[in-house]
Design a protein around this motif. Structure first.
Motif, PDB file in Angstrom:
ATOM      1  N   LEU A 240       0.816  -1.219   0.000  1.00 41.77           N
ATOM      2  CA  LEU A 240       0.000   0.000   0.000  1.00 41.77           C
ATOM      3  C   LEU A 240       0.850   1.269   0.000  1.00 41.77           C
ATOM      4  O   LEU A 240       0.303   2.369  -0.038  1.00 41.77           O
ATOM      5  CB  LEU A 240      -0.936   0.016   1.219  1.00 41.77           C
ATOM      6  CG  LEU A 240      -1.952  -1.103   1.300  1.00 41.77           C
ATOM      7  CD1 LEU A 240      -2.781  -0.968   2.570  1.00 41.77           C
ATOM      8  CD2 LEU A 240      -2.848  -1.130   0.076  1.00 41.77           C
ATOM      9  N   GLU A 241       2.171   1.105   0.035  1.00 40.93           N
ATOM     10  CA  GLU A 241       3.091   2.240   0.070  1.00 40.93           C
ATOM     11  C   GLU A 241       2.695   3.215   1.185  1.00 40.93           C
ATOM     12  O   GLU A 241       2.460   4.399   0.967  1.00 40.93           O
ATOM     13  CB  GLU A 241       3.143   2.944  -1.290  1.00 40.93           C
ATOM     14  CG  GLU A 241       3.661   2.054  -2.391  1.00 40.93           C
ATOM     15  CD  GLU A 241       3.708   2.738  -3.752  1.00 40.93           C
ATOM     16  OE1 GLU A 241       3.384   3.940  -3.847  1.00 40.93           O
ATOM     17  OE2 GLU A 241       4.060   2.055  -4.715  1.00 40.93           O
TER      18      GLU A 241
ATOM     19  N   ASN B 186      -5.470   6.498   2.458  1.00 40.18           N
ATOM     20  CA  ASN B 186      -6.022   7.446   1.498  1.00 40.18           C
ATOM     21  C   ASN B 186      -6.891   6.680   0.492  1.00 40.18           C
ATOM     22  O   ASN B 186      -6.976   5.447   0.549  1.00 40.18           O
ATOM     23  CB  ASN B 186      -4.920   8.261   0.810  1.00 40.18           C
ATOM     24  CG  ASN B 186      -4.001   7.420  -0.065  1.00 40.18           C
ATOM     25  OD1 ASN B 186      -4.415   6.459  -0.716  1.00 40.18           O
ATOM     26  ND2 ASN B 186      -2.724   7.780  -0.081  1.00 40.18           N
ATOM     27  N   GLU B 187      -7.522   7.379  -0.419  1.00 37.14           N
ATOM     28  CA  GLU B 187      -8.490   6.761  -1.337  1.00 37.14           C
ATOM     29  C   GLU B 187      -7.877   5.647  -2.186  1.00 37.14           C
ATOM     30  O   GLU B 187      -8.456   4.570  -2.323  1.00 37.14           O
ATOM     31  CB  GLU B 187      -9.108   7.849  -2.233  1.00 37.14           C
ATOM     32  CG  GLU B 187     -10.494   7.535  -2.722  1.00 37.14           C
ATOM     33  CD  GLU B 187     -11.477   7.128  -1.624  1.00 37.14           C
ATOM     34  OE1 GLU B 187     -12.177   6.118  -1.829  1.00 37.14           O
ATOM     35  OE2 GLU B 187     -11.558   7.799  -0.577  1.00 37.14           O
ATOM     36  N   GLU B 188      -6.697   5.890  -2.741  1.00 32.58           N
ATOM     37  CA  GLU B 188      -6.030   4.878  -3.577  1.00 32.58           C
ATOM     38  C   GLU B 188      -5.662   3.648  -2.747  1.00 32.58           C
ATOM     39  O   GLU B 188      -5.843   2.511  -3.177  1.00 32.58           O
ATOM     40  CB  GLU B 188      -4.781   5.486  -4.214  1.00 32.58           C
ATOM     41  CG  GLU B 188      -4.058   4.539  -5.163  1.00 32.58           C
ATOM     42  CD  GLU B 188      -2.812   5.177  -5.761  1.00 32.58           C
ATOM     43  OE1 GLU B 188      -1.833   4.430  -5.971  1.00 32.58           O
ATOM     44  OE2 GLU B 188      -2.812   6.396  -6.020  1.00 32.58           O
ATOM     45  N   GLN B 189      -5.154   3.878  -1.545  1.00 31.61           N
ATOM     46  CA  GLN B 189      -4.772   2.777  -0.663  1.00 31.61           C
ATOM     47  C   GLN B 189      -5.992   1.975  -0.231  1.00 31.61           C
ATOM     48  O   GLN B 189      -5.917   0.761  -0.084  1.00 31.61           O
ATOM     49  CB  GLN B 189      -4.040   3.322   0.563  1.00 31.61           C
ATOM     50  CG  GLN B 189      -2.681   3.893   0.254  1.00 31.61           C
ATOM     51  CD  GLN B 189      -2.098   4.661   1.423  1.00 31.61           C
ATOM     52  OE1 GLN B 189      -2.831   5.258   2.222  1.00 31.61           O
ATOM     53  NE2 GLN B 189      -0.777   4.658   1.538  1.00 31.61           N
ATOM     54  N   ARG B 190      -7.115   2.658  -0.041  1.00 29.21           N
ATOM     55  CA  ARG B 190      -8.345   1.965   0.344  1.00 29.21           C
ATOM     56  C   ARG B 190      -8.766   0.965  -0.720  1.00 29.21           C
ATOM     57  O   ARG B 190      -9.155  -0.157  -0.404  1.00 29.21           O
ATOM     58  CB  ARG B 190      -9.474   2.965   0.603  1.00 29.21           C
ATOM     59  CG  ARG B 190      -9.312   3.725   1.892  1.00 29.21           C
ATOM     60  CD  ARG B 190     -10.398   4.744   2.089  1.00 29.21           C
ATOM     61  NE  ARG B 190     -10.254   5.374   3.406  1.00 29.21           N
ATOM     62  CZ  ARG B 190     -11.116   6.218   3.916  1.00 29.21           C
ATOM     63  NH1 ARG B 190     -12.194   6.572   3.238  1.00 29.21           N
ATOM     64  NH2 ARG B 190     -10.909   6.733   5.109  1.00 29.21           N
ATOM     65  N   GLU B 191      -8.682   1.379  -1.983  1.00 26.20           N
ATOM     66  CA  GLU B 191      -9.028   0.464  -3.079  1.00 26.20           C
ATOM     67  C   GLU B 191      -8.103  -0.752  -3.064  1.00 26.20           C
ATOM     68  O   GLU B 191      -8.551  -1.883  -3.217  1.00 26.20           O
ATOM     69  CB  GLU B 191      -8.939   1.183  -4.422  1.00 26.20           C
ATOM     70  CG  GLU B 191     -10.042   2.195  -4.655  1.00 26.20           C
ATOM     71  CD  GLU B 191      -9.895   2.937  -5.975  1.00 26.20           C
ATOM     72  OE1 GLU B 191      -9.298   2.371  -6.918  1.00 26.20           O
ATOM     73  OE2 GLU B 191     -10.385   4.078  -6.058  1.00 26.20           O
ATOM     74  N   GLN B 192      -6.812  -0.500  -2.891  1.00 25.49           N
ATOM     75  CA  GLN B 192      -5.841  -1.589  -2.856  1.00 25.49           C
ATOM     76  C   GLN B 192      -6.084  -2.498  -1.655  1.00 25.49           C
ATOM     77  O   GLN B 192      -5.978  -3.726  -1.754  1.00 25.49           O
ATOM     78  CB  GLN B 192      -4.416  -1.034  -2.799  1.00 25.49           C
ATOM     79  CG  GLN B 192      -3.979  -0.340  -4.064  1.00 25.49           C
ATOM     80  CD  GLN B 192      -2.619   0.316  -3.894  1.00 25.49           C
ATOM     81  OE1 GLN B 192      -2.368   0.995  -2.902  1.00 25.49           O
ATOM     82  NE2 GLN B 192      -1.749   0.100  -4.868  1.00 25.49           N
ATOM     83  N   TYR B 193      -6.400  -1.897  -0.515  1.00 27.74           N
ATOM     84  CA  TYR B 193      -6.653  -2.654   0.717  1.00 27.74           C
ATOM     85  C   TYR B 193      -7.851  -3.586   0.530  1.00 27.74           C
ATOM     86  O   TYR B 193      -7.793  -4.763   0.889  1.00 27.74           O
ATOM     87  CB  TYR B 193      -6.901  -1.670   1.865  1.00 27.74           C
ATOM     88  CG  TYR B 193      -7.141  -2.320   3.211  1.00 27.74           C
ATOM     89  CD1 TYR B 193      -6.109  -2.889   3.933  1.00 27.74           C
ATOM     90  CD2 TYR B 193      -8.414  -2.351   3.776  1.00 27.74           C
ATOM     91  CE1 TYR B 193      -6.325  -3.466   5.176  1.00 27.74           C
ATOM     92  CE2 TYR B 193      -8.641  -2.920   5.014  1.00 27.74           C
ATOM     93  CZ  TYR B 193      -7.594  -3.475   5.710  1.00 27.74           C
ATOM     94  OH  TYR B 193      -7.815  -4.044   6.926  1.00 27.74           O
TER      95      TYR B 193
ATOM     96  N   TYR C 279      -8.580   0.957   7.775  1.00 32.29           N
ATOM     97  CA  TYR C 279      -9.143   1.545   6.550  1.00 32.29           C
ATOM     98  C   TYR C 279      -9.246   3.058   6.680  1.00 32.29           C
ATOM     99  O   TYR C 279      -8.997   3.790   5.718  1.00 32.29           O
ATOM    100  CB  TYR C 279     -10.516   0.921   6.287  1.00 32.29           C
ATOM    101  CG  TYR C 279     -11.140   1.263   4.966  1.00 32.29           C
ATOM    102  CD1 TYR C 279     -10.749   0.605   3.800  1.00 32.29           C
ATOM    103  CD2 TYR C 279     -12.128   2.229   4.876  1.00 32.29           C
ATOM    104  CE1 TYR C 279     -11.335   0.901   2.584  1.00 32.29           C
ATOM    105  CE2 TYR C 279     -12.726   2.534   3.654  1.00 32.29           C
ATOM    106  CZ  TYR C 279     -12.320   1.872   2.516  1.00 32.29           C
ATOM    107  OH  TYR C 279     -12.896   2.173   1.306  1.00 32.29           O
TER     108      TYR C 279
END
Length: 165
Positions: free
Chosen positions: A46-47, A130-137, A126
């Motif tokens: 998730l960087e 951030n939004e991008e990480q949430r999708e990846q998560y 969660y």
């Protein structure tokens, strides 16, 4: 965050997790591959920033403190009692549906409490992303879920269901 800082943070986190894992394994604690929290892997995929990693680690630590400690002897005694209850149920001249329902409700309640606790942790994590990480998560969680279903299906196919022991 600069690339060099990310690399150093990841290395520091990695080494502490590896050392901690080695110490836990050396002390006779059992490692459950599917049940552990893989902070290092999540941070990398998730960087995560250093601040996110710190917040999430604090959430995980708090979650671990709330869980009861695993007691091998207590589990053995509980399993032995469950077997005795099963034998008593089978030896009874009449089926005691109320007793079976009570045991099933007790087990369901404990299972629900564990699930709720895990969901609280996942929700807290969660909220840090951030939004991008949430999708990846969510994608990671979905992948893990499908992997677990596949594993369970394989176990059931090979007759590893130990119910009624």
């Amino acid at each position: 965050m600069k690339t060099a800082t990310k690399i150093l943070a990841t290395l520091a986190l990695s080494s502490s997790l590896v050392i901690g894992g080695a110490m836990a394994m050396g002390s006779g604690e059992r490692h459950f591959a599917g049940g552990g929290f893989k902070m290092e892997r999540m941070a990398k995929k998730l960087e995560l920033t250093e601040a996110q990693t710190t917040k999430i680690q604090a959430l995980v630590d708090a979650h671990k403190e709330q869980r009861p400690e695993f007691d091998k002897e207590a589990m053995k005694a509980k399993r032995k009692q469950m077997k005795a209850d099963y034998v008593a149920l089978m030896n009874a001249p009449e089926f005691d549906e109320a007793a079976v329902r009570a045991k099933m409700a007790e087990r369901a309640d404990k299972h629900a409490e564990r699930k709720i606790s895990k969901m609280k942790l996942k929700h807290s994590i969660y909220q840090v992303l951030n939004e991008e990480q949430r999708e990846q998560y969510l994608a990671m969680m979905n992948k893990k879920k499908h992997k677990m279903k596949k594993r369970m299906k394989k176990r059931m196919k090979h007759g590893h269901d130990h119910e009624g022991e």
